[in-house]
Design an enzyme around this catalytic site. Sequence first.
Site, PDB file in Angstrom:
ATOM      1  N   TYR A 141       1.201  -1.119  -0.047  1.00  0.00           N
ATOM      2  CA  TYR A 141      -0.040   0.055  -0.489  1.00  0.00           C
ATOM      3  C   TYR A 141       0.573   0.954  -0.262  1.00  0.00           C
ATOM      4  O   TYR A 141       0.515   2.163  -0.472  1.00  0.00           O
ATOM      5  CB  TYR A 141      -0.709  -0.457   1.488  1.00  0.00           C
ATOM      6  CG  TYR A 141      -2.635  -0.710   1.198  1.00  0.00           C
ATOM      7  CD1 TYR A 141      -1.960  -2.366   0.275  1.00  0.00           C
ATOM      8  CD2 TYR A 141      -3.107   0.249   1.446  1.00  0.00           C
ATOM      9  CE1 TYR A 141      -3.674  -2.519   0.357  1.00  0.00           C
ATOM     10  CE2 TYR A 141      -4.692  -1.016   0.878  1.00  0.00           C
ATOM     11  CZ  TYR A 141      -4.992  -2.263   0.455  1.00  0.00           C
ATOM     12  OH  TYR A 141      -6.104  -2.551   0.955  1.00  0.00           O
ATOM     13  N   LYS A 191       3.163 -15.281   1.480  1.00  0.00           N
ATOM     14  CA  LYS A 191       3.095 -16.078   0.284  1.00  0.00           C
ATOM     15  C   LYS A 191       4.503 -16.409   0.396  1.00  0.00           C
ATOM     16  O   LYS A 191       5.043 -16.306  -0.764  1.00  0.00           O
ATOM     17  CB  LYS A 191       2.575 -15.044  -1.244  1.00  0.00           C
ATOM     18  CG  LYS A 191       1.051 -15.692  -1.141  1.00  0.00           C
ATOM     19  CD  LYS A 191       0.044 -16.797  -1.538  1.00  0.00           C
ATOM     20  CE  LYS A 191       0.898 -17.177  -3.223  1.00  0.00           C
ATOM     21  NZ  LYS A 191       0.116 -18.412  -3.720  1.00  0.00           N
ATOM     22  N   ASP A 223      -3.681 -17.473   0.047  1.00  0.00           N
ATOM     23  CA  ASP A 223      -4.399 -18.015  -0.914  1.00  0.00           C
ATOM     24  C   ASP A 223      -5.401 -19.077  -0.781  1.00  0.00           C
ATOM     25  O   ASP A 223      -6.773 -19.888  -0.520  1.00  0.00           O
ATOM     26  CB  ASP A 223      -3.690 -18.932  -2.679  1.00  0.00           C
ATOM     27  CG  ASP A 223      -3.142 -19.949  -2.885  1.00  0.00           C
ATOM     28  OD1 ASP A 223      -2.117 -19.671  -1.160  1.00  0.00           O
ATOM     29  OD2 ASP A 223      -2.127 -20.199  -3.632  1.00  0.00           O
ATOM     30  N   ASP A 247      -6.261  -6.772   3.936  1.00  0.00           N
ATOM     31  CA  ASP A 247      -7.657  -6.201   3.652  1.00  0.00           C
ATOM     32  C   ASP A 247      -8.547  -7.495   2.497  1.00  0.00           C
ATOM     33  O   ASP A 247      -9.495  -7.435   3.417  1.00  0.00           O
ATOM     34  CB  ASP A 247      -6.862  -5.215   2.308  1.00  0.00           C
ATOM     35  CG  ASP A 247      -8.170  -4.248   1.966  1.00  0.00           C
ATOM     36  OD1 ASP A 247      -9.163  -4.318   2.348  1.00  0.00           O
ATOM     37  OD2 ASP A 247      -8.216  -4.433   0.887  1.00  0.00           O
ATOM     38  N   ASP A 251     -12.424  -9.296   4.364  1.00  0.00           N
ATOM     39  CA  ASP A 251     -13.479  -9.062   3.948  1.00  0.00           C
ATOM     40  C   ASP A 251     -14.426 -10.252   3.970  1.00  0.00           C
ATOM     41  O   ASP A 251     -15.130 -10.356   4.548  1.00  0.00           O
ATOM     42  CB  ASP A 251     -13.093  -9.018   2.435  1.00  0.00           C
ATOM     43  CG  ASP A 251     -13.840  -7.208   2.581  1.00  0.00           C
ATOM     44  OD1 ASP A 251     -13.626  -6.539   3.431  1.00  0.00           O
ATOM     45  OD2 ASP A 251     -14.287  -6.626   1.205  1.00  0.00           O
TER      46      ASP A 251
HETATM   47  C1  IPM Z   1     -10.287  -0.840   4.139  1.00  0.00           C
HETATM   48  C2  IPM Z   1     -11.121  -0.788   2.824  1.00  0.00           C
HETATM   49  C3  IPM Z   1      -9.449   0.658   2.611  1.00  0.00           C
HETATM   50  C4  IPM Z   1      -8.199  -0.445   2.396  1.00  0.00           C
HETATM   51  C5  IPM Z   1      -9.691   1.265   1.391  1.00  0.00           C
HETATM   52  C6  IPM Z   1     -11.367   1.885   1.085  1.00  0.00           C
HETATM   53  C7  IPM Z   1      -8.613   2.294   1.447  1.00  0.00           C
HETATM   54  O1  IPM Z   1     -10.934  -1.419   1.900  1.00  0.00           O
HETATM   55  O2  IPM Z   1     -10.261  -0.623   4.848  1.00  0.00           O
HETATM   56  O3  IPM Z   1     -10.202  -2.462   4.328  1.00  0.00           O
HETATM   57  O4  IPM Z   1      -8.004  -1.208   1.329  1.00  0.00           O
HETATM   58  O5  IPM Z   1      -7.578  -0.491   3.251  1.00  0.00           O
HETATM   59 MN    MN Z   2     -11.111  -3.444   2.584  1.00  0.00          MN
END
Ligand code: IPM
Ligand code: MN
Length: 360
Positions: A141, A191, A223, A247, A251
Amino acid sequence: MTKNILILPGDGIGQEVTSAMREVLHYLIDEQGIDLNISERDVGGSSYDQFGTPLTEETLGIAKNSDAILFGAVGGPQWDDLDWDHRPEQALLALRKSLGLFANLRPAFLFNELASASPLKNNIIENLDILIVRELTGGIYFGEPRGIVENESPKYGFNTMIYNEDEIRRIAKVAFEAAMNRNKKLCSVEKANVLEVSKFWRSIVTEMSSEYPEVELSHQLADNTAMQLVLNPNQYDVIVSSNLFGDMLSDIAATLSGSIGMLPSASLNSSSQGMYEPCHGSAPDIAGQGIANPIAMIASLAMAFEYSLDRIDLARRIESAIKTFISNGFRTKDITTSEEFIKTHEVAPIIVSLLKDGHE
Ligand code: IPM
Ligand code: MN
């Protein structure tokens, strides 16, 4: 000493869920007579529209002096075509980087009453309780060099995934310590079969494990973890990973619990300053309809009380009010298939009444 709080509602449903959280916060301030100095500013697209930048210097300055930042969500289609530096997400990245908020704690847990809202079968998902510790201020990032080169043929874009040993140690330490306070299992995800940075990450985490002999450490390839989170999520207690893999994994983990509208997060630096935000985004598709679930934002307030405001007692009370809210059958639209659901603005008054009940 007076603690400073900055509320940044942001865009879309960020505004709605923050209003609900504010009600709970003000109730607790009155009930407890807590000495808090609260500021509120626009951020993201709503800041861009007024000031031409997603994060003003003034707001960043207030953030730096705040113990806890309560952040709603940023982004929306109307800002999608802006150039890079003006995009709403830049506010989030700049806050993380400028405050050194390297440790992102993303719990994923299931209220068993909501198991049917999960995309997984009940027997796989029941009792889910995972903590993802994501590195937040390094890796690909922020790695340099980075860029898009247009004056060569073929044109190209590139980023750098880089971690030094100090960055790995400090995030691994947070994860090992979290594991010590939980079920003493830590899975480090990278990885290492492909990337040197991952091989290095694995070697540092392995080296550190001798300081935490009680923690059972395992290593997994990202993965595989993505797959295992769906096949058998209960094998995990704490997962530690880099910015990018964390990240993605968070999710997946969040969606397991039925609704991303339930899950809070904390981003901390080494002096217990923190930014607290729901795991969900600004959800432009439902913004303004009053149907967003503010529980993740209210649970983020609980995390702020725990990690930055020295009031773990209030954190536990909010969490237990949320539990009772769910077990009493209250449902927002995202966690029910019924046409009967409560609206965003109805949630805080119920949480407040449960806080009152629990207190007396
Ligand atoms: C998160 C979001 C952010 C990230 C974006 C909006 C920059 O997806 O907080 O997980 O990728 O960190
Ligand atoms: Mn995210």
